[in-house]
Design a protein around this motif. Structure first.
Motif, PDB file in Angstrom:
ATOM      1  N   UNK A 134     -13.585 157.845  -1.251  1.00  0.00           N
ATOM      2  CA  UNK A 134     -14.613 158.493  -0.456  1.00  0.00           C
ATOM      3  C   UNK A 134     -14.729 159.993  -0.720  1.00  0.00           C
ATOM      4  N   UNK A 135     -13.615 160.653  -1.028  1.00  0.00           N
ATOM      5  CA  UNK A 135     -13.615 162.107  -1.196  1.00  0.00           C
ATOM      6  C   UNK A 135     -13.456 162.484  -2.659  1.00  0.00           C
ATOM      7  N   UNK A 136     -14.172 163.507  -3.073  1.00  0.00           N
ATOM      8  CA  UNK A 136     -13.963 164.047  -4.410  1.00  0.00           C
ATOM      9  C   UNK A 136     -12.636 164.796  -4.427  1.00  0.00           C
ATOM     10  N   UNK A 137     -12.158 165.128  -5.618  1.00  0.00           N
ATOM     11  CA  UNK A 137     -10.902 165.858  -5.719  1.00  0.00           C
ATOM     12  C   UNK A 137     -10.996 167.202  -5.024  1.00  0.00           C
ATOM     13  N   UNK A 138     -12.141 167.859  -5.160  1.00  0.00           N
ATOM     14  CA  UNK A 138     -12.343 169.153  -4.499  1.00  0.00           C
ATOM     15  C   UNK A 138     -12.274 168.998  -2.984  1.00  0.00           C
ATOM     16  N   UNK A 139     -12.888 167.928  -2.452  1.00  0.00           N
ATOM     17  CA  UNK A 139     -12.865 167.706  -1.009  1.00  0.00           C
ATOM     18  C   UNK A 139     -11.453 167.384  -0.527  1.00  0.00           C
ATOM     19  N   UNK A 140     -10.700 166.622  -1.326  1.00  0.00           N
ATOM     20  CA  UNK A 140      -9.316 166.325  -0.958  1.00  0.00           C
ATOM     21  C   UNK A 140      -8.479 167.603  -0.922  1.00  0.00           C
ATOM     22  N   UNK A 141      -8.693 168.472  -1.895  1.00  0.00           N
ATOM     23  CA  UNK A 141      -7.958 169.744  -1.912  1.00  0.00           C
ATOM     24  C   UNK A 141      -8.284 170.591  -0.694  1.00  0.00           C
ATOM     25  N   UNK A 142      -9.577 170.607  -0.327  1.00  0.00           N
ATOM     26  CA  UNK A 142      -9.989 171.355   0.864  1.00  0.00           C
ATOM     27  C   UNK A 142      -9.338 170.780   2.116  1.00  0.00           C
ATOM     28  N   UNK A 143      -9.321 169.451   2.203  1.00  0.00           N
ATOM     29  CA  UNK A 143      -8.739 168.791   3.378  1.00  0.00           C
ATOM     30  C   UNK A 143      -7.262 169.105   3.506  1.00  0.00           C
ATOM     31  N   UNK A 144      -6.553 169.014   2.397  1.00  0.00           N
ATOM     32  CA  UNK A 144      -5.121 169.295   2.424  1.00  0.00           C
ATOM     33  C   UNK A 144      -4.847 170.767   2.736  1.00  0.00           C
ATOM     34  N   UNK A 145      -5.707 171.659   2.206  1.00  0.00           N
ATOM     35  CA  UNK A 145      -5.523 173.086   2.446  1.00  0.00           C
ATOM     36  C   UNK A 145      -5.795 173.485   3.885  1.00  0.00           C
ATOM     37  N   UNK A 146      -6.766 172.822   4.511  1.00  0.00           N
ATOM     38  CA  UNK A 146      -7.138 173.194   5.882  1.00  0.00           C
ATOM     39  C   UNK A 146      -6.283 172.504   6.934  1.00  0.00           C
ATOM     40  N   UNK A 147      -5.647 171.390   6.558  1.00  0.00           N
ATOM     41  CA  UNK A 147      -4.742 170.705   7.485  1.00  0.00           C
ATOM     42  C   UNK A 147      -3.298 171.073   7.152  1.00  0.00           C
TER      43      UNK A 147
END
Length: 397
Positions: A134-147
């Motif tokens: 569901x998430x692109x690699x960029x979106x996964x990186x953002x999610x991990x960085x913000x959580x």
């Protein structure tokens, strides 16, 4: 008209849900060619053919946005579909490479430490695979960085509080529950950082995989449902509050002619034995105050009080049952309130001092763009050129 299908029939034949078909209509992907007077959707053979194309492209893995762009392109062709599919496959290959790298890293860690349980390993692998669907690699990186760790601790504390409200059976209107809903909504907005595509990807993940799987066990389905209901209640309360303020503003800024329009509209509704002031009442009130610019503009296009009243009376005879009780003060319908809101916004935007009959008629026309009530039915039946009418009202001589 014999070959038209209602939305329930189409859903049954295709296996899609009614909710999905409604969503396709809302986003402009599959807009039914016809509607009944009661605004029920009716699908033609051309609509069904378009739906088949949509379903075929969905099977190829296309996003709804891509499907709409593809179908709306006059140069839409099979080679383009293949090119789009190749591009999607390249994205999937990139995801596979990323997954391979992460699993390789995890395997190296396991070689140096045997403390990870098999169940934990399987869960981690499933989570990585599911998320990357569901998430692109960029979106996964953002999610991990913000959580980060602090935020995850705050989330756990927040969910503990939510579950206590659930256990207590707190009403969704409870101030503390509404504050909780506000915190959740603000936190979600902060998480996605204003990125609509990121938000849509997260929602697809939750909708298709479920709250517990998508949150890695942090959030169960009943708790998520409780939160979403509270957020929905908060949004409705905020919307109603804004509308109440706008309607109050409108009623406090009525020009004498506009007040006369509402008075005449209520009188017309009583004459028709109705206990509400709908858009048809506004229209009859506008036509009754013949000195207004709005009435004159309508008259120039052949709309008069007598002809409009006849059309309304005929329509009501076939669609309504006269009420047994008519109050002294006839209330506004939701559409009428919406028209008053639109008129109030016009006044605020233009800096005018008062709401005139022109503002009300412009509100009827604007509200009619998203469906419209009986007033728009009358104008359309009379062959009114709505665009010309808007120009005349916005630029009176």
């Amino acid at each position: 008209m014999a070959n038209l299908l209602q939305i329930g029939e189409l859903a049954k034949q295709t296996g899609l849900s009614i909710r999905t078909l409604r969503y396709y209509d809302e986003i402009g992907l599959l807009v039914p060619s016809h509607r009944t007077e009661a605004e029920y959707r009716l699908y033609s053979e051309a609509d069904i053919a378009r739906l088949q194309q949509i379903l075929s492209l969905r099977q190829l893995g296309f996003a709804l946005k891509e499907i709409r762009e593809c179908l709306e392109n006059p140069e839409y062709s099979l080679p383009q579909v293949i090119d789009l599919h190749l591009a999607r496959l390249q994205e999937q290959m990139a995801v596979s490479r990323s997954l391979f790298a992460q699993l390789s890293k995890l395997a190296q860690q396991l070689q140096s430490s045997q403390s990870v349980a098999v169940e934990d390993l399987i869960t981690t692998m499933e989570t990585i695979t599911m998320t990357q669907q569901y998430l692109t690699q960029e979106q996964q990186n953002l999610l991990e960085g913000r959580l980060n760790q602090d935020q995850q601790a705050e989330l756990q504390q927040f969910l503990t509080q939510v579950r206590s409200y659930q256990a207590e059976g707190r009403d969704l209107n409870d101030p503390e529950v509404q504050q909780m809903a506000w915190q959740w909504r603000e936190g979600l907005l902060s998480l996605v950082g204003g990125d609509l595509q990121f938000y849509e990807a997260l929602m697809r993940l939750y909708q298709q995989e479920g709250a517990e799987a998508a949150s890695r066990g942090r959030l169960d389905g009943p708790t998520m449902e409780y939160i979403l209901k509270a957020v929905a209640m908060l949004s409705v309360r905020e919307e109603l509050s804004v509308r109440e303020e706008l309607v109050g503003f409108a009623l406090g800024r009525l020009a004498p002619e506009t007040y006369a329009v509402l008075t005449q509209g209520q009188a017309a509704m009583r004459k028709l034995q109705l206990n509400f002031l709908g858009t048809e009442g506004l229209l009859l009130g506008l036509l009754a105050v013949e000195t207004s610019v709005a009435a004159q503009a309508l008259g120039e296009q052949g709309v008069g009080f007598a002809s409009a009243e006849t059309l309304i009376r005929d329509w009501l005879a076939n669609h309504t049952v006269p009420p047994t009780d008519i109050p002294t003060e006839i209330p506004f319908t939701p559409r009428t309130c919406r028209i008053l809101e639109l008129a109030a916004k016009q006044v605020q935007r233009q800096g005018d001092g008062q709401i005139t009959p022109q503002h009300l008629l412009l509100g009827i026309l604007q509200e009619g763009e998203t469906g419209g009530g009986l007033a728009m039915h009358v104008l359309q039946t009379c062959g009114v050129d709505c665009d010309r009418l808007k120009q005349q009202l916005n630029n009176p001589c």
